[in-house]
Write a protein that holds these residues in place. Structure first.
Motif, PDB file in Angstrom:
ATOM      1  N   ILE A   1       0.839  -1.195   0.000  1.00  0.00           N
ATOM      2  CA  ILE A   1       0.000   0.000   0.000  1.00  0.00           C
ATOM      3  C   ILE A   1       0.875   1.248   0.000  1.00  0.00           C
ATOM      4  O   ILE A   1       1.821   1.340   0.790  1.00  0.00           O
ATOM      5  N   GLU A   2       0.533   2.173  -0.900  1.00  0.00           N
ATOM      6  CA  GLU A   2       1.287   3.437  -0.977  1.00  0.00           C
ATOM      7  C   GLU A   2       1.142   4.192   0.341  1.00  0.00           C
ATOM      8  O   GLU A   2       0.033   4.354   0.846  1.00  0.00           O
TER       9      GLU A   2
ATOM     10  N   ALA B   1      -5.295  -1.225  -7.528  1.00  0.00           N
ATOM     11  CA  ALA B   1      -6.296  -0.184  -7.306  1.00  0.00           C
ATOM     12  C   ALA B   1      -5.568   1.146  -7.160  1.00  0.00           C
ATOM     13  O   ALA B   1      -4.731   1.291  -6.267  1.00  0.00           O
ATOM     14  N   VAL B   2      -5.840   2.077  -8.058  1.00  0.00           N
ATOM     15  CA  VAL B   2      -5.176   3.391  -8.035  1.00  0.00           C
ATOM     16  C   VAL B   2      -6.163   4.493  -8.380  1.00  0.00           C
ATOM     17  O   VAL B   2      -7.213   4.247  -8.978  1.00  0.00           O
TER      18      VAL B   2
ATOM     19  N   LEU C   1      -9.419   3.945  -7.167  1.00  0.00           N
ATOM     20  CA  LEU C   1      -9.547   4.317  -5.762  1.00  0.00           C
ATOM     21  C   LEU C   1     -10.225   5.689  -5.703  1.00  0.00           C
ATOM     22  O   LEU C   1      -9.996   6.520  -6.575  1.00  0.00           O
TER      23      LEU C   1
ATOM     24  N   GLN D   1      -9.593   8.085  -3.684  1.00  0.00           N
ATOM     25  CA  GLN D   1      -8.666   9.167  -3.334  1.00  0.00           C
ATOM     26  C   GLN D   1      -7.281   8.817  -3.875  1.00  0.00           C
ATOM     27  O   GLN D   1      -7.053   7.697  -4.319  1.00  0.00           O
ATOM     28  N   ALA D   2      -6.360   9.770  -3.823  1.00  0.00           N
ATOM     29  CA  ALA D   2      -5.001   9.504  -4.291  1.00  0.00           C
ATOM     30  C   ALA D   2      -4.414   8.356  -3.486  1.00  0.00           C
ATOM     31  O   ALA D   2      -4.527   8.331  -2.268  1.00  0.00           O
ATOM     32  N   GLY D   3      -3.801   7.407  -4.169  1.00  0.00           N
ATOM     33  CA  GLY D   3      -3.205   6.272  -3.467  1.00  0.00           C
ATOM     34  C   GLY D   3      -3.097   5.088  -4.394  1.00  0.00           C
ATOM     35  O   GLY D   3      -3.534   5.134  -5.557  1.00  0.00           O
TER      36      GLY D   3
ATOM     37  N   VAL E   1      -2.992   0.567  -4.123  1.00  0.00           N
ATOM     38  CA  VAL E   1      -2.934  -0.716  -3.436  1.00  0.00           C
ATOM     39  C   VAL E   1      -2.620  -1.767  -4.486  1.00  0.00           C
ATOM     40  O   VAL E   1      -3.307  -1.839  -5.510  1.00  0.00           O
TER      41      VAL E   1
END
Lengths: 298, 298
Positions: free
Chosen positions: B54-55, B95-96, B131, B133-135, B137
């Motif tokens: 996870i980022e 997931a991004v 995703l 929001q910004a991020g 997985v």
């Protein structure tokens, strides 16, 4: 400015990823169908699948976590059904913010266990991880199995085959998307009695998924004006809402007449409806709409 | 106020989830080891594993995505190694946020393919999702295999067994956590020559993972003051930093002398070090530190 995922769209993104997939070996069906298929050389084929649901995309933060757990598992079971198979062993990954209440996690796993107890499959393992911001991602991976002669791919449809759906379409967001029945029994019946030439589950809406099935079968398609609608839904919703988790299948017309009556005997409450037919490639129609994870905001 | 996950801690959370696991059937090892083990009745055993990065937790937003892809796959391969096995088919879920640059995704998959090309395993499928929001997985699930007689669990250690680690510990955050070598070759050698009684990979730090291995083996443990340290690291870092992805194993003392020399011949650059021993349960020492996904902020 550099190109972003939302400039590309989901199908183009997937095509880009798959371009350099090696495939081969014991992998008899790779990416692009509802599940990957592994041939162990003898006995049933093995189905592999992974699928994630995300808070804010696939469910809302105030949703009952038991339903969220059910949905996370049922989506994967729906994909095993779409291949003509059944679930075996599942792995569950849950990533959530550390401030999440423990009772939320308890309810999530209650839903996971409930779905497995009802529809089959063993929880074999998984993982918990923290997220750096408020949110939740539940990723379910697993293996299923299917007898060799019962495997149905997306790619077996032929021009002239009828396009058929189980159940009613549209309006899933009002609740069905969290409580739906994965069509394992129905798929087993269809494979036994109708021998579908192609099958998939409807997750992104008929408008997205029918073109995908037709393309995998190298066909065009026509879609009826008259779809089996959930109460209060328009044709546009049935085409575009997504998350129906019904089966979309194709069968030669001559098998339809006899089977339609037998279906009613076995599943009196669930419609089975012809919604179109496959055509020669380049013929037929186009459909607009359906869910895309990476489309630009409009 | 209701109890939150960070009030509970990761090990207690996992114990809570596992309490009602059904298990049984073809599942010969369920949750709690590096992989689940499925017994297909004949031939090699099947290993099942899922793992997510996870980022903001496992990598930073400005990290080279090629290294991120490598890490996502290498972590799962490391778990197959820890059972004495090898990778077969992997599924990758990404997931991004939709604003992510396409080139980021290209580099991520380059890292994924690179790791598989070097260490084995086929990419069988996966999924992309947005995703809210910004991020990012990245969840990797897959199956491996292990010959029956080569399977090593966490639970086979006996009081008196030496505790051994491959490589050097600590300071992984400076870069090794993104570029590490999953110890597949080393594990295969160890299983062949040293027949470890128990084995796992070091992901959360020796201070977390040695107590886990000892508990699974129903033993206590002692840990040496003298650990194999990465350059510039203290003993505390070696115990607590985590993400070493080295092998932690136990062997009866009488097998150690002969094997230590043979190891140097095969892996001259990689130390193999005795760092402690298992004791009778309730004896030995305790260790503080290591990574916990759900600990309260201090």
């Amino acid at each position: 400015m550099k190109k972003r995922l939302c400039d590309l769209g989901e199908d183009a993104l997937i095509a880009r990823i798959l371009k350099d997939f090696p495939g081969g070996g014991s992998l008899s069906v790779g990416p692009g169908d509802d599940c990957a298929v592994v041939d162990p050389g003898r006995g049933p084929l093995r189905l592999l699948k992974t699928d994630a649901i995300i808070e804010g995309i696939h469910f809302l933060p105030d949703e009952d976590a038991e339903k969220v757990g059910w949905k996370a598992v049922a989506r994967v079971l729906s994909d095993f059904a779409a291949m003509g198979g059944k679930p075996e062993h599942l792995l569950v990954t849950v990533a959530v913010d550390p401030d999440r209440e423990v009772v939320w996690m308890d309810r999530l796993y209650r839903g996971i266990r409930k779905c497995l107890a009802k529809h089959g499959g063993l929880l074999a393992g998984g993982e918990t991880s923290s997220l750096p911001q408020a949110g939740a991602v539940i990723s379910v991976a697993g293996e299923g199995s299917v007898e060799r002669k019962k495997l149905v791919l997306r790619s077996g449809g032929k021009p002239g085959d009828l396009v058929v759906v189980t159940g009613r379409l549209g309006g899933s967001i009002r609740g069905k998307h969290l409580t739906f029945t994965p069509r394992l029994e129905e798929a087993a019946w269809l494979v036994e009695h109708l021998r579908p030439t192609a099958m998939m589950d409807l997750s992104d809406g008929l408008a997205k998924d029918l073109p995908r099935l037709a393309a995998a079968s190298r066909c065009g398609f026509e879609c009826s004006g008259d779809l089996p609608l959930n109460k209060g839904c328009t044709r546009e919703q049935a085409l575009g809402d997504g998350e129906d988790y019904e089966l979309l299948l194709t069968i030669p017309g001559k098998r339809w007449e006899a089977a339609a009556d037998a279906w009613k005997q076995s599943f009196p409450k669930l419609p089975l409806t012809v919604v179109g037919r496959l055509t020669e490639p380049g013929k037929g129609m186009k459909l607009q709409g359906g869910w895309d994870h990476f489309k630009p905001a409009t």
